[in-house]
Design a protein around this motif. Sequence first.
Motif, PDB file in Angstrom:
ATOM      1  N   THR A  91     -48.103  29.824 -27.333  1.00 43.77           N
ATOM      2  CA  THR A  91     -47.754  28.414 -27.469  1.00 43.77           C
ATOM      3  C   THR A  91     -47.104  28.142 -28.821  1.00 43.77           C
ATOM      4  O   THR A  91     -47.268  28.907 -29.783  1.00 43.77           O
ATOM      5  CB  THR A  91     -48.996  27.533 -27.308  1.00 43.77           C
ATOM      6  OG1 THR A  91     -48.614  26.165 -27.399  1.00 43.77           O
ATOM      7  CG2 THR A  91     -50.033  27.818 -28.389  1.00 43.77           C
ATOM      8  N   THR A 162     -51.003  30.822 -23.222  1.00 40.06           N
ATOM      9  CA  THR A 162     -51.657  29.758 -23.985  1.00 40.06           C
ATOM     10  C   THR A 162     -50.714  28.569 -24.034  1.00 40.06           C
ATOM     11  O   THR A 162     -49.505  28.726 -24.244  1.00 40.06           O
ATOM     12  CB  THR A 162     -51.997  30.192 -25.425  1.00 40.06           C
ATOM     13  OG1 THR A 162     -50.814  30.679 -26.067  1.00 40.06           O
ATOM     14  CG2 THR A 162     -53.046  31.282 -25.434  1.00 40.06           C
ATOM     15  N   ASN A 164     -50.282  24.077 -22.674  1.00 42.35           N
ATOM     16  CA  ASN A 164     -50.838  22.879 -22.063  1.00 42.35           C
ATOM     17  C   ASN A 164     -51.173  23.099 -20.593  1.00 42.35           C
ATOM     18  O   ASN A 164     -50.769  24.096 -19.979  1.00 42.35           O
ATOM     19  CB  ASN A 164     -49.878  21.692 -22.227  1.00 42.35           C
ATOM     20  CG  ASN A 164     -48.536  21.944 -21.545  1.00 42.35           C
ATOM     21  OD1 ASN A 164     -48.472  22.186 -20.348  1.00 42.35           O
ATOM     22  ND2 ASN A 164     -47.463  21.889 -22.309  1.00 42.35           N
ATOM     23  N   ARG A 165     -51.909  22.147 -20.038  1.00 44.96           N
ATOM     24  CA  ARG A 165     -52.387  22.287 -18.660  1.00 44.96           C
ATOM     25  C   ARG A 165     -51.256  22.331 -17.642  1.00 44.96           C
ATOM     26  O   ARG A 165     -51.289  23.114 -16.690  1.00 44.96           O
ATOM     27  CB  ARG A 165     -53.336  21.138 -18.316  1.00 44.96           C
ATOM     28  CG  ARG A 165     -54.725  21.323 -18.858  1.00 44.96           C
ATOM     29  CD  ARG A 165     -55.635  20.196 -18.435  1.00 44.96           C
ATOM     30  NE  ARG A 165     -55.378  18.973 -19.180  1.00 44.96           N
ATOM     31  CZ  ARG A 165     -56.055  17.840 -19.015  1.00 44.96           C
ATOM     32  NH1 ARG A 165     -56.993  17.773 -18.108  1.00 44.96           N
ATOM     33  NH2 ARG A 165     -55.789  16.775 -19.743  1.00 44.96           N
ATOM     34  N   GLY A 168     -49.568  25.637 -17.719  1.00 44.41           N
ATOM     35  CA  GLY A 168     -50.531  26.638 -17.265  1.00 44.41           C
ATOM     36  C   GLY A 168     -50.700  26.628 -15.756  1.00 44.41           C
ATOM     37  O   GLY A 168     -50.792  27.686 -15.117  1.00 44.41           O
ATOM     38  N   ASN A 169     -50.747  25.431 -15.164  1.00 41.90           N
ATOM     39  CA  ASN A 169     -50.850  25.324 -13.711  1.00 41.90           C
ATOM     40  C   ASN A 169     -49.644  25.948 -13.020  1.00 41.90           C
ATOM     41  O   ASN A 169     -49.777  26.643 -11.998  1.00 41.90           O
ATOM     42  CB  ASN A 169     -50.977  23.856 -13.295  1.00 41.90           C
ATOM     43  CG  ASN A 169     -52.346  23.285 -13.607  1.00 41.90           C
ATOM     44  OD1 ASN A 169     -53.316  24.019 -13.713  1.00 41.90           O
ATOM     45  ND2 ASN A 169     -52.424  21.983 -13.771  1.00 41.90           N
ATOM     46  N   LEU A 184     -55.616  32.128 -18.833  1.00 40.79           N
ATOM     47  CA  LEU A 184     -55.031  30.861 -19.260  1.00 40.79           C
ATOM     48  C   LEU A 184     -55.916  30.236 -20.334  1.00 40.79           C
ATOM     49  O   LEU A 184     -57.096  29.987 -20.098  1.00 40.79           O
ATOM     50  CB  LEU A 184     -54.918  29.885 -18.081  1.00 40.79           C
ATOM     51  CG  LEU A 184     -54.162  30.365 -16.834  1.00 40.79           C
ATOM     52  CD1 LEU A 184     -54.248  29.314 -15.738  1.00 40.79           C
ATOM     53  CD2 LEU A 184     -52.701  30.652 -17.166  1.00 40.79           C
ATOM     54  N   LEU A 186     -55.925  26.890 -22.222  1.00 44.17           N
ATOM     55  CA  LEU A 186     -55.241  25.605 -22.128  1.00 44.17           C
ATOM     56  C   LEU A 186     -55.806  24.601 -23.126  1.00 44.17           C
ATOM     57  O   LEU A 186     -56.811  24.861 -23.780  1.00 44.17           O
ATOM     58  CB  LEU A 186     -55.363  25.056 -20.701  1.00 44.17           C
ATOM     59  CG  LEU A 186     -54.967  26.044 -19.582  1.00 44.17           C
ATOM     60  CD1 LEU A 186     -55.149  25.399 -18.226  1.00 44.17           C
ATOM     61  CD2 LEU A 186     -53.539  26.518 -19.764  1.00 44.17           C
ATOM     62  N   LEU A 219     -54.557  23.446 -30.207  1.00 42.59           N
ATOM     63  CA  LEU A 219     -55.308  23.467 -28.944  1.00 42.59           C
ATOM     64  C   LEU A 219     -56.786  23.209 -29.171  1.00 42.59           C
ATOM     65  O   LEU A 219     -57.492  22.791 -28.254  1.00 42.59           O
ATOM     66  CB  LEU A 219     -55.148  24.818 -28.249  1.00 42.59           C
ATOM     67  CG  LEU A 219     -53.786  25.204 -27.689  1.00 42.59           C
ATOM     68  CD1 LEU A 219     -53.833  26.622 -27.148  1.00 42.59           C
ATOM     69  CD2 LEU A 219     -53.356  24.241 -26.600  1.00 42.59           C
ATOM     70  N   ASP A 310     -53.306  15.246 -22.733  1.00 42.24           N
ATOM     71  CA  ASP A 310     -53.426  16.114 -23.894  1.00 42.24           C
ATOM     72  C   ASP A 310     -52.564  15.552 -25.013  1.00 42.24           C
ATOM     73  O   ASP A 310     -51.428  15.131 -24.787  1.00 42.24           O
ATOM     74  CB  ASP A 310     -52.945  17.528 -23.557  1.00 42.24           C
ATOM     75  CG  ASP A 310     -53.838  18.206 -22.523  1.00 42.24           C
ATOM     76  OD1 ASP A 310     -54.925  17.677 -22.255  1.00 42.24           O
ATOM     77  OD2 ASP A 310     -53.434  19.256 -21.998  1.00 42.24           O
ATOM     78  N   SER A 385     -59.268  23.604 -18.943  1.00 43.75           N
ATOM     79  CA  SER A 385     -59.221  24.342 -20.204  1.00 43.75           C
ATOM     80  C   SER A 385     -58.943  25.829 -20.054  1.00 43.75           C
ATOM     81  O   SER A 385     -58.708  26.503 -21.052  1.00 43.75           O
ATOM     82  CB  SER A 385     -60.532  24.142 -20.986  1.00 43.75           C
ATOM     83  OG  SER A 385     -61.653  24.532 -20.219  1.00 43.75           O
ATOM     84  N   GLY A 386     -58.946  26.346 -18.826  1.00 42.62           N
ATOM     85  CA  GLY A 386     -58.460  27.707 -18.671  1.00 42.62           C
ATOM     86  C   GLY A 386     -59.330  28.659 -17.894  1.00 42.62           C
ATOM     87  O   GLY A 386     -60.375  28.313 -17.345  1.00 42.62           O
TER      88      GLY A 386
END
Length: 468
Positions: A91, A162, A164-165, A168-169, A184, A186, A219, A310, A385-386
């Motif tokens: 990230t 690494t 944001n959500r 990551g999704n 992940l 997040l 994060l 976020d 959060s991952g």
Amino acid sequence: MKTYPLECVDLLRRARVAFKAGRTIKESFRLAQLDALVRMLEEHECDFVDALGRDLHKVRKSPTGYEFYCYFNITCLVISEPLGVVFIMGTWCSPVQMCLVPLVGAIAAGNCAIISPSEYTTHTAELLHRLTPSYLDNVSTYTAGATAGGVVELKFDHVFFTGNREDGNKIAQVAARTLTPVTLVLGGKNPCYVDQHCDISTTTQRIAWARFHNAGQSLVAPDYILCHTELKARFVQALKCCLMQFYGSDPRESRSFGRMVNLEIFNKTKDILWRSGKVAVGGQVIEGEKYIAPTILTEVAESDSIMQQDVFGPVLPVLTVDNVDEAIAFINRHEKPLCVYAYSSNSKVISRLMCETSSGSFCSNDSILQSLMVALPFGGVGKASGIGSYHGRYSFDTFSHKKSCLLRSTHLECVTYLRYPPYEERNLSLMTWASTLSQRSQGWYCLLITFFHGCISGYSEQVVTQPE
């Protein structure tokens, strides 16, 4: 027996209620349940044998019939194998750390790797791209950016992300098409409870440092404060003093205060700031400099934008609660965060926050430090959060496959031969007799209880050798 959707919904609801009640957490409950499972197998062994016979035409023998010879002449071990070629996406918040710390584990585990620094941090990405080939073999760099999904579709052996959500999704969905495993880490909303029993001077200094360093682009920084009502006025005033001490009367002129990484992040943070609560400190923005002043918000509602998204910027909302019960309930109403922070001089309060909330990590009376300790695994839990963790040995495990290996000689075939067909009554009787000789010590009970104690003691790997 079929389970229809509405029934499944009800079963899920009841299971979640039971879990939240906390019964399953107690060691005594777990042991009692394992004992009940053993009793179920022992008391209904004939029923299981009969059911297996009806379903699969299984030979009518004891389900535990293999146990008696599985303890002879065997060596069991676990070998860590590299996964292959892994893709590491870092990230922009910490572009060097988020690329190289996972890379250490990938290299240690024996993998080839492609690292992808964020396109937002162009100078860091260029530096890594230039230096990596000069120092590292079998490690390459590629700035994926908007094409990250397409790159992941190329089928790596593991993807580490690494960020944001939302991103990551997307990465997880693309990886799922080729069954590529992912880690992940997040963002999420990291709550910070400030109890009325705390050292307010030290508390505000540590929170202010954690939230406003790197202009709040982190994060793991506290996302919002749950402050005890009686402490709010003093807390906000102490935070204001800390900001004055750290960055002076005009943080814009301070060499210790950063700027937003780009206009996209700047505008998003500015819009959230202006649509949430009331500015108690700061609030100034200068688009040409991508500058947002260190800002404290009060009178924030749970439904405000800043509590729904976020936030990667120097904005800290302060909400109030009347007691620790209310704080715990507030945290548990939301998705599981990457970090939970608690400040209190009361050890019982700290213990309750630690045990009665769920998060990727927990830290008391400080912030961020738990994410820097290589001896601790670091990662999220749940969709917000991952998935998975890394740091130190845990990075090695993330990028390794644990291969179970059983080594055995050809000795003692006089015992092993009983497993071979045809299954005559004499063979079955001998197998049943042998398996019941020490069923409590070597059967279901021993296996389950040993597994349980291994788990709660933190054993992650065992090597077992049985004598010939």
